[in-house]
Design a protein around this motif. Structure first.
Motif, mmCIF file in Angstrom:
data_model
loop_
_atom_site.group_PDB
_atom_site.id
_atom_site.type_symbol
_atom_site.label_atom_id
_atom_site.label_comp_id
_atom_site.label_asym_id
_atom_site.label_seq_id
_atom_site.Cartn_x
_atom_site.Cartn_y
_atom_site.Cartn_z
ATOM 1 N N GLN A 1 48.053 -7.428 -1.422
ATOM 2 C CA GLN A 1 48.021 -6.645 -2.670
ATOM 3 C C GLN A 1 46.583 -6.316 -3.067
ATOM 4 N N ARG A 2 45.682 -7.251 -2.842
ATOM 5 C CA ARG A 2 44.263 -6.993 -3.130
ATOM 6 C C ARG A 2 43.742 -5.870 -2.237
ATOM 7 N N LEU A 3 44.140 -5.876 -0.970
ATOM 8 C CA LEU A 3 43.703 -4.837 -0.044
ATOM 9 C C LEU A 3 44.257 -3.473 -0.447
ATOM 10 N N ILE A 4 45.514 -3.437 -0.851
ATOM 11 C CA ILE A 4 46.150 -2.174 -1.242
ATOM 12 C C ILE A 4 45.444 -1.547 -2.439
ATOM 13 N N ARG A 5 44.903 -2.376 -3.319
ATOM 14 C CA ARG A 5 44.214 -1.863 -4.517
ATOM 15 C C ARG A 5 42.798 -1.358 -4.240
ATOM 16 N N LEU A 6 42.268 -1.574 -3.025
ATOM 17 C CA LEU A 6 40.918 -1.101 -2.729
ATOM 18 C C LEU A 6 40.890 0.420 -2.718
ATOM 19 N N PRO A 7 39.884 1.032 -3.355
ATOM 20 C CA PRO A 7 39.774 2.495 -3.321
ATOM 21 C C PRO A 7 39.646 2.980 -1.874
ATOM 22 N N GLY A 8 40.472 3.963 -1.530
ATOM 23 C CA GLY A 8 40.435 4.518 -0.187
ATOM 24 C C GLY A 8 41.520 3.980 0.733
ATOM 25 N N VAL A 9 42.207 2.904 0.336
ATOM 26 C CA VAL A 9 43.291 2.361 1.160
ATOM 27 C C VAL A 9 44.572 3.127 0.846
ATOM 28 N N VAL A 10 45.185 3.691 1.881
ATOM 29 C CA VAL A 10 46.422 4.461 1.722
ATOM 30 C C VAL A 10 47.629 3.542 1.844
ATOM 31 N N ARG A 11 47.644 2.728 2.909
ATOM 32 C CA ARG A 11 48.756 1.788 3.113
ATOM 33 C C ARG A 11 48.328 0.714 4.090
ATOM 34 N N THR A 12 49.121 -0.357 4.113
ATOM 35 C CA THR A 12 48.879 -1.442 5.059
ATOM 36 C C THR A 12 50.159 -1.729 5.819
ATOM 37 N N ARG A 13 50.014 -2.359 6.961
ATOM 38 C CA ARG A 13 51.140 -2.852 7.755
ATOM 39 C C ARG A 13 50.730 -4.220 8.262
ATOM 40 N N THR A 14 51.568 -5.201 8.037
ATOM 41 C CA THR A 14 51.203 -6.586 8.338
ATOM 42 C C THR A 14 52.109 -7.175 9.411
#
Length: 159
Positions: free
Chosen positions: A120-133
């Motif tokens: 969730q912290r990574l998703i909130r970073l400016p410039g992050v569109v999406r993550t896959r874990t």
């Protein structure tokens, strides 16, 4: 950089007996201490040897969950996101990649809930569109370099 047979033997000793003294390495290899030191200096100078610190276990530090998080980044923001990742202590490594996503991170977490918090912290970073874990279930081959060192040494011996 060309790695010859003596370099390969030196690197093997460094991997297998990391706490041994230079003097003892020279004795084991049957070379002068000055020769060994010159070889070590060259291997460091050329970037073959990049460190000499201890190898730590995230699990032993209370972070047994290992995950690989792929991060898709808005065009033009790769450097900014990459820099922001350095502020997240649970990120052990991060690489720019090709294929699905722009960055691949290795994340250590205390448990699944903590991993979710990190994501969730990574998703909130400016410039992050999406993550896959992807969560690692079991280590099948531990981080290693000796087989590669030996293959390079064998290739150097071939005419």
């Amino acid at each position: 950089m060309a790695v010859d047979e003596l370099d390969t033997r030196i690197l093997r000793l460094l991997i297998e007996q990391p706490r041994t003294s230079v003097r003892e390495y020279a004795r084991i290899l049957g070379v002068a201490r000055g020769t060994l030191q010159a070889r070590l200096d060259r291997l460091e100078r050329t970037g073959v040897i990049t460190g000499s610190g201890p190898v730590l276990s995230p699990a032993a530090l209370g972070h047994p969950v290992l995950a690989f998080v792929h991060i898709e980044v808005t065009q033009g923001h790769l450097d900014d996101v990459g820099d922001a990742l350095a502020a997240v202590p649970e990120i052990i490594e991060a690489f720019s990649i090709t294929g699905g996503g722009d960055l691949l991170t290795r994340v250590a977490a205390r448990d699944n809930a903590h991993l979710e918090d990190v994501i969730q912290r990574l998703i909130r970073l400016p410039g992050v569109v999406r993550t896959r874990t992807e969560v690692a279930l079991r280590e099948r081959v531990a981080h290693r370099l000796l087989p590669l060192v030996e293959a390079v040494g064998r290739a150097a011996r071939k005419p």
